[in-house]
Design a protein around this motif. Structure first.
Motif, mmCIF file in Angstrom:
data_model
loop_
_atom_site.group_PDB
_atom_site.id
_atom_site.type_symbol
_atom_site.label_atom_id
_atom_site.label_comp_id
_atom_site.label_asym_id
_atom_site.label_seq_id
_atom_site.Cartn_x
_atom_site.Cartn_y
_atom_site.Cartn_z
ATOM 1 N N TRP A 17 -3.098 14.407 13.075
ATOM 2 C CA TRP A 17 -3.130 13.405 14.140
ATOM 3 C C TRP A 17 -1.585 13.044 14.653
ATOM 4 N N SER A 18 -0.941 14.251 14.777
ATOM 5 C CA SER A 18 0.540 14.149 15.489
ATOM 6 C C SER A 18 1.343 13.450 14.624
ATOM 7 N N GLY A 19 0.970 13.348 13.259
ATOM 8 C CA GLY A 19 1.857 12.774 12.225
ATOM 9 C C GLY A 19 1.644 11.400 11.984
ATOM 10 N N THR A 20 0.678 10.533 12.908
ATOM 11 C CA THR A 20 0.414 9.264 12.752
ATOM 12 C C THR A 20 0.249 8.614 11.428
ATOM 13 N N PRO A 21 -0.746 9.173 10.726
ATOM 14 C CA PRO A 21 -0.964 8.742 9.294
ATOM 15 C C PRO A 21 0.290 8.877 8.385
ATOM 16 N N PHE A 22 0.945 10.077 8.614
ATOM 17 C CA PHE A 22 2.371 10.020 7.543
ATOM 18 C C PHE A 22 3.302 9.285 8.199
ATOM 19 N N PHE A 23 3.683 8.676 9.211
ATOM 20 C CA PHE A 23 4.498 7.780 9.658
ATOM 21 C C PHE A 23 4.092 6.351 9.437
ATOM 22 N N MET A 84 -10.051 4.604 -5.366
ATOM 23 C CA MET A 84 -9.408 3.306 -5.301
ATOM 24 C C MET A 84 -9.658 2.418 -6.917
ATOM 25 N N ALA A 85 -10.750 2.929 -7.464
ATOM 26 C CA ALA A 85 -11.100 2.525 -8.443
ATOM 27 C C ALA A 85 -10.249 2.253 -9.846
ATOM 28 N N GLY A 86 -10.245 1.088 -10.227
ATOM 29 C CA GLY A 86 -9.316 0.861 -11.580
ATOM 30 C C GLY A 86 -7.944 0.204 -10.978
ATOM 31 N N GLU A 87 -7.867 0.140 -9.820
ATOM 32 C CA GLU A 87 -6.451 -0.570 -9.414
ATOM 33 C C GLU A 87 -6.741 -1.862 -8.544
ATOM 34 N N ASP A 88 -5.665 -2.614 -8.495
ATOM 35 C CA ASP A 88 -5.755 -3.740 -7.631
ATOM 36 C C ASP A 88 -4.716 -3.792 -6.388
ATOM 37 N N PHE A 89 -5.538 -3.896 -5.258
ATOM 38 C CA PHE A 89 -4.866 -3.689 -3.920
ATOM 39 C C PHE A 89 -4.528 -5.207 -3.195
ATOM 40 N N ASP A 90 -3.732 -5.505 -2.584
ATOM 41 C CA ASP A 90 -3.499 -6.683 -1.587
ATOM 42 C C ASP A 90 -4.496 -6.586 -0.555
ATOM 43 N N ALA A 91 -4.427 -5.095 0.128
ATOM 44 C CA ALA A 91 -5.209 -5.275 1.336
ATOM 45 C C ALA A 91 -5.472 -3.484 1.424
ATOM 46 N N VAL A 92 -6.408 -3.285 2.374
ATOM 47 C CA VAL A 92 -6.683 -1.789 2.529
ATOM 48 C C VAL A 92 -6.525 -1.521 4.052
ATOM 49 N N LEU A 93 -5.716 -0.488 4.428
ATOM 50 C CA LEU A 93 -5.515 -0.028 5.783
ATOM 51 C C LEU A 93 -6.103 1.225 6.118
ATOM 52 N N CYS A 94 -6.933 1.315 7.184
ATOM 53 C CA CYS A 94 -7.746 2.303 7.529
ATOM 54 C C CYS A 94 -7.511 2.851 9.063
ATOM 55 N N PRO A 95 -6.839 3.915 9.000
ATOM 56 C CA PRO A 95 -6.700 4.384 10.700
ATOM 57 C C PRO A 95 -8.218 5.029 11.080
ATOM 58 N N SER A 96 -9.283 4.756 10.624
ATOM 59 C CA SER A 96 -10.538 5.387 11.115
ATOM 60 C C SER A 96 -11.534 4.568 10.875
ATOM 61 N N SER A 97 -12.528 4.115 11.859
ATOM 62 C CA SER A 97 -13.579 3.581 11.512
ATOM 63 C C SER A 97 -14.669 4.421 10.476
ATOM 64 N N LEU A 98 -14.460 5.588 10.686
ATOM 65 C CA LEU A 98 -15.601 6.345 9.881
ATOM 66 C C LEU A 98 -15.639 5.924 8.548
ATOM 67 N N LEU A 180 1.688 2.141 18.613
ATOM 68 C CA LEU A 180 2.085 3.101 17.520
ATOM 69 C C LEU A 180 3.452 3.112 17.669
ATOM 70 N N GLY A 181 4.318 3.731 16.711
ATOM 71 C CA GLY A 181 5.965 3.976 17.021
ATOM 72 C C GLY A 181 5.848 5.560 17.068
ATOM 73 N N ALA A 182 7.312 5.763 17.534
ATOM 74 C CA ALA A 182 7.371 7.426 17.662
ATOM 75 C C ALA A 182 7.494 8.137 16.492
ATOM 76 N N ASN A 183 6.703 8.976 16.520
ATOM 77 C CA ASN A 183 6.458 9.960 15.345
ATOM 78 C C ASN A 183 7.699 10.926 15.172
ATOM 79 N N LEU A 184 9.086 10.355 14.719
ATOM 80 C CA LEU A 184 10.228 11.315 14.710
ATOM 81 C C LEU A 184 10.848 10.993 13.214
ATOM 82 N N TRP A 365 8.403 2.643 14.558
ATOM 83 C CA TRP A 365 7.445 2.095 13.284
ATOM 84 C C TRP A 365 8.202 0.917 12.790
ATOM 85 N N ARG A 366 9.434 0.562 12.618
ATOM 86 C CA ARG A 366 9.984 -0.699 11.945
ATOM 87 C C ARG A 366 9.415 -1.704 12.854
#
Length: 384
Positions: A17-23, A84-98, A180-184, A365-366
Protein backbone atom coordinates in the motif's frame (compact mmCIF):
# COMPACT_ATOMS: atom_id res chain seq x y z
CA UNK A 1 0.40 3.11 24.99
CA UNK A 2 0.57 -0.48 23.76
CA UNK A 3 -1.07 -0.83 20.36
CA UNK A 4 -1.89 -3.89 18.28
CA UNK A 5 -1.46 -2.88 14.65
CA UNK A 6 -3.63 -5.35 12.74
CA UNK A 7 -2.99 -5.37 9.00
CA UNK A 8 -3.80 -7.87 6.29
CA UNK A 9 -0.78 -6.49 4.41
CA UNK A 10 2.81 -6.87 5.56
CA UNK A 11 3.50 -3.73 7.58
CA UNK A 12 7.24 -4.48 7.46
CA UNK A 13 7.23 -4.20 3.66
CA UNK A 14 7.65 -0.63 2.40
CA UNK A 15 6.02 -1.67 -0.90
CA UNK A 16 2.68 -2.66 0.68
CA UNK A 17 0.00 0.00 0.00
CA UNK A 18 2.77 2.42 -1.05
CA UNK A 19 4.37 1.90 2.36
CA UNK A 20 1.46 3.28 4.39
CA UNK A 21 1.22 0.46 7.00
CA UNK A 22 5.02 0.60 7.39
CA UNK A 23 5.07 4.36 7.99
CA UNK A 24 2.03 4.22 10.29
CA UNK A 25 3.90 1.78 12.54
CA UNK A 26 7.14 3.76 12.40
CA UNK A 27 5.29 6.97 13.23
CA UNK A 28 3.64 5.39 16.27
CA UNK A 29 6.95 4.02 17.52
CA UNK A 30 8.74 7.32 17.04
CA UNK A 31 6.01 8.91 19.16
CA UNK A 32 6.95 6.53 22.00
CA UNK A 33 4.26 3.87 21.65
CA UNK A 34 4.81 0.13 21.89
CA UNK A 35 3.45 -1.45 18.72
CA UNK A 36 2.99 -5.14 17.99
CA UNK A 37 2.49 -5.85 14.30
CA UNK A 38 -0.28 -8.39 13.77
CA UNK A 39 -0.08 -9.82 10.26
CA UNK A 40 0.24 -10.25 7.40
CA UNK A 41 -3.03 -12.15 7.37
CA UNK A 42 -3.87 -14.66 4.66
CA UNK A 43 -7.26 -15.79 3.32
CA UNK A 44 -7.52 -19.59 3.05
CA UNK A 45 -7.18 -21.45 -0.26
CA UNK A 46 -6.21 -18.39 -2.35
CA UNK A 47 -5.64 -20.37 -5.57
CA UNK A 48 -8.99 -22.11 -5.28
CA UNK A 49 -10.89 -18.87 -4.77
CA UNK A 50 -8.96 -17.18 -7.58
CA UNK A 51 -10.01 -19.95 -9.98
CA UNK A 52 -13.57 -19.76 -8.69
CA UNK A 53 -13.58 -16.01 -9.26
CA UNK A 54 -12.38 -16.44 -12.86
CA UNK A 55 -15.01 -19.11 -13.51
CA UNK A 56 -17.74 -16.87 -12.08
CA UNK A 57 -16.72 -14.02 -14.38
CA UNK A 58 -16.66 -16.27 -17.45
CA UNK A 59 -20.13 -17.63 -16.66
CA UNK A 60 -21.85 -14.40 -15.58
CA UNK A 61 -19.73 -11.56 -16.97
CA UNK A 62 -19.58 -10.12 -13.43
CA UNK A 63 -16.78 -9.98 -10.88
CA UNK A 64 -17.39 -11.79 -7.61
CA UNK A 65 -14.66 -10.72 -5.19
CA UNK A 66 -14.31 -13.58 -2.71
CA UNK A 67 -12.10 -11.46 -0.46
CA UNK A 68 -15.30 -9.55 0.37
CA UNK A 69 -17.15 -12.63 1.55
CA UNK A 70 -18.05 -12.36 5.25
CA UNK A 71 -16.66 -15.83 6.00
CA UNK A 72 -13.25 -14.92 4.59
CA UNK A 73 -13.27 -11.65 6.51
CA UNK A 74 -14.08 -13.62 9.66
CA UNK A 75 -11.12 -15.92 8.94
CA UNK A 76 -8.78 -12.92 8.84
CA UNK A 77 -10.19 -11.68 12.14
CA UNK A 78 -9.61 -15.10 13.74
CA UNK A 79 -5.99 -15.09 12.56
CA UNK A 80 -5.52 -11.66 14.09
CA UNK A 81 -7.12 -12.73 17.38
CA UNK A 82 -4.82 -15.76 17.57
CA UNK A 83 -1.74 -13.56 17.16
CA UNK A 84 -3.03 -11.14 19.81
CA UNK A 85 -3.84 -13.87 22.35
CA UNK A 86 -2.12 -13.70 25.72
CA UNK A 87 -1.16 -10.03 25.51
CA UNK A 88 -2.77 -6.92 26.92
CA UNK A 89 -3.23 -3.97 24.58
CA UNK A 90 -4.54 -0.48 25.14
CA UNK A 91 -5.95 -0.17 21.62
CA UNK A 92 -6.19 -1.92 18.27
CA UNK A 93 -5.46 0.01 15.07
CA UNK A 94 -6.66 -1.45 11.74
CA UNK A 95 -5.94 0.11 8.33
CA UNK A 96 -8.66 -2.09 6.80
CA UNK A 97 -12.33 -2.77 7.48
CA UNK A 98 -11.88 -6.35 6.24
CA UNK A 99 -9.88 -7.24 9.35
CA UNK A 100 -11.83 -5.15 11.83
CA UNK A 101 -15.32 -6.37 10.95
CA UNK A 102 -15.14 -9.69 12.82
CA UNK A 103 -12.53 -8.87 15.45
CA UNK A 104 -13.69 -9.54 19.01
CA UNK A 105 -11.73 -7.71 21.68
CA UNK A 106 -12.48 -5.74 24.82
CA UNK A 107 -10.08 -2.91 23.95
CA UNK A 108 -11.11 -0.02 21.69
CA UNK A 109 -10.70 -0.59 17.95
CA UNK A 110 -9.75 2.28 15.66
CA UNK A 111 -9.74 2.01 11.87
CA UNK A 112 -7.72 4.31 9.60
CA UNK A 113 -8.73 4.00 5.95
CA UNK A 114 -8.63 6.01 2.74
CA UNK A 115 -12.06 4.99 1.42
CA UNK A 116 -15.28 3.13 2.12
CA UNK A 117 -16.47 0.22 0.05
CA UNK A 118 -19.53 2.17 -1.11
CA UNK A 119 -17.34 5.09 -2.12
CA UNK A 120 -15.24 2.88 -4.37
CA UNK A 121 -18.04 0.98 -6.14
CA UNK A 122 -18.80 2.64 -9.46
CA UNK A 123 -16.09 5.26 -8.90
CA UNK A 124 -12.81 3.43 -9.49
CA UNK A 125 -12.38 1.76 -12.89
CA UNK A 126 -11.91 -1.97 -13.50
CA UNK A 127 -13.61 -4.47 -11.21
CA UNK A 128 -15.25 -1.70 -9.19
CA UNK A 129 -17.47 -1.01 -12.20
CA UNK A 130 -18.52 -4.63 -12.60
CA UNK A 131 -19.10 -6.23 -9.21
CA UNK A 132 -21.75 -8.90 -8.79
CA UNK A 133 -24.68 -7.84 -6.62
CA UNK A 134 -23.61 -10.37 -3.99
CA UNK A 135 -20.15 -8.77 -3.73
CA UNK A 136 -21.68 -5.32 -3.34
CA UNK A 137 -24.00 -6.64 -0.64
CA UNK A 138 -21.20 -8.45 1.20
CA UNK A 139 -18.76 -5.55 0.86
CA UNK A 140 -21.26 -3.15 2.38
CA UNK A 141 -22.06 -5.62 5.17
CA UNK A 142 -18.37 -5.83 6.10
CA UNK A 143 -17.95 -2.06 5.97
CA UNK A 144 -21.02 -1.56 8.17
CA UNK A 145 -19.79 -4.17 10.65
CA UNK A 146 -16.43 -2.42 10.83
CA UNK A 147 -18.00 0.99 11.42
CA UNK A 148 -20.29 -0.45 14.09
CA UNK A 149 -17.47 -2.25 15.89
CA UNK A 150 -14.91 0.56 15.81
CA UNK A 151 -14.82 3.03 18.66
CA UNK A 152 -13.47 5.50 16.11
CA UNK A 153 -13.38 5.44 12.31
CA UNK A 154 -10.57 7.60 10.94
CA UNK A 155 -10.45 8.50 7.25
CA UNK A 156 -7.71 10.22 5.30
CA UNK A 157 -10.01 12.63 3.47
CA UNK A 158 -13.26 14.54 3.75
CA UNK A 159 -14.54 12.58 0.75
CA UNK A 160 -14.08 9.22 2.48
CA UNK A 161 -15.53 10.45 5.77
CA UNK A 162 -18.60 11.85 4.01
CA UNK A 163 -19.04 8.54 2.20
CA UNK A 164 -19.17 6.74 5.55
CA UNK A 165 -21.77 9.16 6.89
CA UNK A 166 -23.88 9.08 3.72
CA UNK A 167 -23.87 5.35 3.02
CA UNK A 168 -23.76 3.67 6.43
CA UNK A 169 -25.31 3.84 9.87
CA UNK A 170 -22.63 5.50 11.98
CA UNK A 171 -22.63 8.38 14.44
CA UNK A 172 -20.96 11.51 13.13
CA UNK A 173 -18.95 11.90 16.35
CA UNK A 174 -17.23 8.57 15.61
CA UNK A 175 -16.03 9.61 12.14
CA UNK A 176 -12.99 11.88 11.85
CA UNK A 177 -10.49 12.97 9.21
CA UNK A 178 -6.73 12.62 9.70
CA UNK A 179 -4.72 13.00 6.47
CA UNK A 180 -1.98 10.47 5.82
CA UNK A 181 1.64 11.59 5.93
CA UNK A 182 4.31 11.47 3.26
CA UNK A 183 5.87 8.01 2.95
CA UNK A 184 9.50 9.12 2.89
CA UNK A 185 12.44 7.46 4.62
CA UNK A 186 14.54 10.60 4.09
CA UNK A 187 13.01 14.07 4.07
CA UNK A 188 15.08 16.87 2.51
CA UNK A 189 16.09 19.68 4.85
CA UNK A 190 14.47 23.09 4.56
CA UNK A 191 17.78 24.49 3.29
CA UNK A 192 17.99 21.84 0.57
CA UNK A 193 14.42 22.53 -0.50
CA UNK A 194 14.95 26.30 -0.62
CA UNK A 195 18.06 25.84 -2.76
CA UNK A 196 16.20 23.48 -5.11
CA UNK A 197 13.28 25.89 -5.48
CA UNK A 198 15.58 28.75 -6.45
CA UNK A 199 17.48 26.48 -8.86
CA UNK A 200 14.23 25.59 -10.66
CA UNK A 201 13.71 29.23 -11.58
CA UNK A 202 17.02 29.26 -13.47
CA UNK A 203 16.67 26.26 -15.80
CA UNK A 204 14.63 27.87 -18.58
CA UNK A 205 11.98 25.16 -18.75
CA UNK A 206 8.91 23.95 -16.88
CA UNK A 207 9.44 20.41 -15.64
CA UNK A 208 6.23 18.52 -14.99
CA UNK A 209 6.48 15.28 -13.00
CA UNK A 210 3.91 12.50 -13.43
CA UNK A 211 4.05 9.63 -10.93
CA UNK A 212 1.65 6.70 -11.20
CA UNK A 213 1.49 3.05 -12.15
CA UNK A 214 -1.82 3.41 -14.03
CA UNK A 215 -1.42 5.71 -17.02
CA UNK A 216 -5.10 6.22 -17.82
CA UNK A 217 -6.56 6.38 -14.29
CA UNK A 218 -3.86 8.81 -13.21
CA UNK A 219 -4.56 11.11 -16.16
CA UNK A 220 -1.34 10.66 -18.12
CA UNK A 221 -2.86 11.73 -21.45
CA UNK A 222 -4.02 15.04 -19.96
CA UNK A 223 -0.52 15.73 -18.63
CA UNK A 224 1.00 15.32 -22.09
CA UNK A 225 -1.73 17.44 -23.70
CA UNK A 226 -1.09 20.17 -21.12
CA UNK A 227 2.65 20.11 -21.80
CA UNK A 228 1.98 20.58 -25.52
CA UNK A 229 -0.43 23.44 -24.76
CA UNK A 230 2.27 25.10 -22.65
CA UNK A 231 4.78 24.74 -25.47
CA UNK A 232 2.34 26.46 -27.81
CA UNK A 233 2.39 29.36 -25.34
CA UNK A 234 6.18 29.53 -25.64
CA UNK A 235 6.89 27.72 -22.36
CA UNK A 236 9.46 24.93 -22.72
CA UNK A 237 7.50 22.24 -20.85
CA UNK A 238 8.77 18.70 -20.33
CA UNK A 239 7.19 15.67 -18.66
CA UNK A 240 9.05 13.08 -16.58
CA UNK A 241 6.94 9.91 -16.32
CA UNK A 242 7.59 7.64 -13.34
CA UNK A 243 5.82 4.40 -12.44
CA UNK A 244 4.59 3.24 -15.83
CA UNK A 245 5.20 3.50 -19.55
CA UNK A 246 3.16 6.09 -21.45
CA UNK A 247 0.49 4.61 -23.69
CA UNK A 248 0.79 5.48 -27.38
CA UNK A 249 3.25 7.59 -29.34
CA UNK A 250 4.80 10.36 -27.27
CA UNK A 251 6.37 13.70 -28.26
CA UNK A 252 10.06 14.29 -27.55
CA UNK A 253 9.27 16.40 -24.48
CA UNK A 254 8.11 13.27 -22.61
CA UNK A 255 10.82 11.34 -20.73
CA UNK A 256 9.73 7.89 -19.47
CA UNK A 257 11.62 6.47 -16.47
CA UNK A 258 9.55 3.32 -15.91
CA UNK A 259 8.92 1.89 -12.47
CA UNK A 260 11.25 3.28 -9.80
CA UNK A 261 11.35 1.30 -6.56
CA UNK A 262 11.48 3.01 -3.18
CA UNK A 263 12.88 -0.17 -1.69
CA UNK A 264 16.32 0.35 -3.30
CA UNK A 265 18.90 3.05 -2.61
CA UNK A 266 19.14 3.78 -6.33
CA UNK A 267 15.38 4.11 -6.68
CA UNK A 268 15.03 6.46 -3.72
CA UNK A 269 17.87 8.64 -4.99
CA UNK A 270 16.35 8.86 -8.46
CA UNK A 271 12.97 9.88 -7.04
CA UNK A 272 14.65 12.40 -4.75
CA UNK A 273 16.42 14.10 -7.66
CA UNK A 274 13.32 14.10 -9.85
CA UNK A 275 11.28 15.74 -7.09
CA UNK A 276 13.94 18.31 -6.24
CA UNK A 277 14.28 19.32 -9.90
CA UNK A 278 10.59 19.37 -10.89
CA UNK A 279 8.47 22.51 -10.93
CA UNK A 280 5.13 20.73 -10.48
CA UNK A 281 3.79 17.31 -9.66
CA UNK A 282 0.95 16.87 -12.15
CA UNK A 283 -1.26 13.83 -11.52
CA UNK A 284 -4.82 14.62 -12.67
CA UNK A 285 -6.37 11.28 -11.68
CA UNK A 286 -9.89 10.50 -12.80
CA UNK A 287 -10.40 8.56 -9.55
CA UNK A 288 -8.28 8.79 -6.39
CA UNK A 289 -8.86 7.92 -2.74
CA UNK A 290 -6.20 10.30 -1.45
CA UNK A 291 -2.89 10.58 -3.29
CA UNK A 292 0.12 9.98 -1.04
CA UNK A 293 2.38 11.31 -3.78
CA UNK A 294 0.97 14.81 -3.23
CA UNK A 295 2.18 14.74 0.38
CA UNK A 296 5.59 13.56 -0.77
CA UNK A 297 5.85 16.31 -3.39
CA UNK A 298 4.97 18.90 -0.75
CA UNK A 299 7.93 17.73 1.35
CA UNK A 300 10.18 18.73 -1.56
CA UNK A 301 8.53 22.10 -2.03
CA UNK A 302 6.89 20.93 -5.26
CA UNK A 303 3.36 22.28 -5.79
CA UNK A 304 0.81 19.72 -6.99
CA UNK A 305 -1.76 20.07 -9.74
CA UNK A 306 -4.66 17.63 -9.93
CA UNK A 307 -8.34 17.07 -10.57
CA UNK A 308 -10.75 17.87 -7.74
CA UNK A 309 -12.04 14.34 -7.31
CA UNK A 310 -12.24 11.80 -4.49
CA UNK A 311 -9.87 12.49 -1.62
CA UNK A 312 -7.53 14.74 -3.60
CA UNK A 313 -8.94 18.08 -2.31
CA UNK A 314 -7.83 17.07 1.20
CA UNK A 315 -4.29 16.27 0.03
CA UNK A 316 -4.05 19.22 -2.38
CA UNK A 317 -5.53 22.45 -1.08
CA UNK A 318 -5.79 25.40 -3.42
CA UNK A 319 -3.18 28.04 -2.78
CA UNK A 320 -1.51 26.06 0.02
CA UNK A 321 0.33 23.21 -1.70
CA UNK A 322 -1.08 23.37 -5.21
CA UNK A 323 -4.33 23.58 -7.12
CA UNK A 324 -7.16 21.36 -8.23
CA UNK A 325 -9.44 22.00 -11.18
CA UNK A 326 -12.84 20.54 -12.01
CA UNK A 327 -13.04 17.01 -13.36
CA UNK A 328 -14.03 18.19 -16.85
CA UNK A 329 -11.44 20.96 -17.27
CA UNK A 330 -9.35 20.86 -20.44
CA UNK A 331 -5.61 20.74 -21.00
CA UNK A 332 -5.85 24.39 -22.03
CA UNK A 333 -7.26 25.29 -18.60
CA UNK A 334 -4.40 23.51 -16.85
CA UNK A 335 -1.87 25.17 -19.16
CA UNK A 336 -3.31 28.60 -18.35
CA UNK A 337 -3.11 27.87 -14.62
CA UNK A 338 0.53 26.78 -14.84
CA UNK A 339 1.48 29.67 -17.10
CA UNK A 340 -0.04 32.18 -14.67
CA UNK A 341 2.07 30.76 -11.84
CA UNK A 342 5.24 31.01 -13.91
CA UNK A 343 4.82 34.68 -14.79
CA UNK A 344 7.45 35.64 -12.23
CA UNK A 345 10.10 33.79 -10.25
CA UNK A 346 8.86 35.44 -7.08
CA UNK A 347 5.37 34.00 -7.56
CA UNK A 348 6.71 30.50 -8.12
CA UNK A 349 9.09 30.64 -5.15
CA UNK A 350 6.32 31.73 -2.78
CA UNK A 351 4.05 28.97 -4.07
CA UNK A 352 6.71 26.27 -3.67
CA UNK A 353 7.62 27.42 -0.15
CA UNK A 354 3.95 27.28 0.85
CA UNK A 355 3.86 23.66 -0.32
CA UNK A 356 6.77 22.79 1.96
CA UNK A 357 5.08 24.61 4.86
CA UNK A 358 1.88 22.66 4.26
CA UNK A 359 3.88 19.43 4.49
CA UNK A 360 5.43 20.51 7.79
CA UNK A 361 2.11 21.56 9.30
CA UNK A 362 -0.24 18.94 7.87
CA UNK A 363 1.12 16.19 5.62
CA UNK A 364 3.71 14.33 7.71
CA UNK A 365 3.47 11.31 10.00
CA UNK A 366 4.51 13.21 13.13
CA UNK A 367 1.46 15.46 12.80
CA UNK A 368 -0.80 12.58 11.73
CA UNK A 369 0.18 10.41 14.70
CA UNK A 370 -0.19 13.34 17.11
CA UNK A 371 -3.74 13.83 15.81
CA UNK A 372 -4.44 10.13 16.25
CA UNK A 373 -3.03 10.21 19.80
CA UNK A 374 -5.38 13.01 20.82
CA UNK A 375 -8.31 10.95 19.51
CA UNK A 376 -7.16 7.73 21.18
CA UNK A 377 -6.52 9.10 24.66
CA UNK A 378 -10.21 9.53 25.66
CA UNK A 379 -10.93 5.97 24.48
CA UNK A 380 -8.21 4.22 26.48
CA UNK A 381 -9.01 3.49 30.15
CA UNK A 382 -6.51 5.06 32.52
CA UNK A 383 -4.45 2.48 34.42
CA UNK A 384 -3.99 2.88 38.15
Amino acid sequence: MKIAFVSQLDSKNVQSWSGTPFFMVQGLRQAGHSVKEIGPLHPPFPRFFKLLQKAYQVLTGKCYDFSRHPLLAKTLSKQAAAQMAGEDFDAVLCPSSLVCAGLDTAVPIVTWEDATFAGMVGYYPGKWQNFANATIRHGNQIQQASLSKAALSVFSSDWAAQSALSNYKVEAKNVVVVPLGANLTEVPSEEEVRAAIHARTQVGECRLLFIGVEWHRKGGDLVVQTALALREKGINATVDVVGCQPVGAMPDCVRPHGFVSKSTTEGREKLRLLLLNSHYLFVPSIAECYGLVFAEASAFGVPSIARATGGIPTAVQNGLNGWTLGVDESAQAYAELIASQLESNETYIKTALRARKFYEERLNWRVAVASLESLLEPLVPQKC
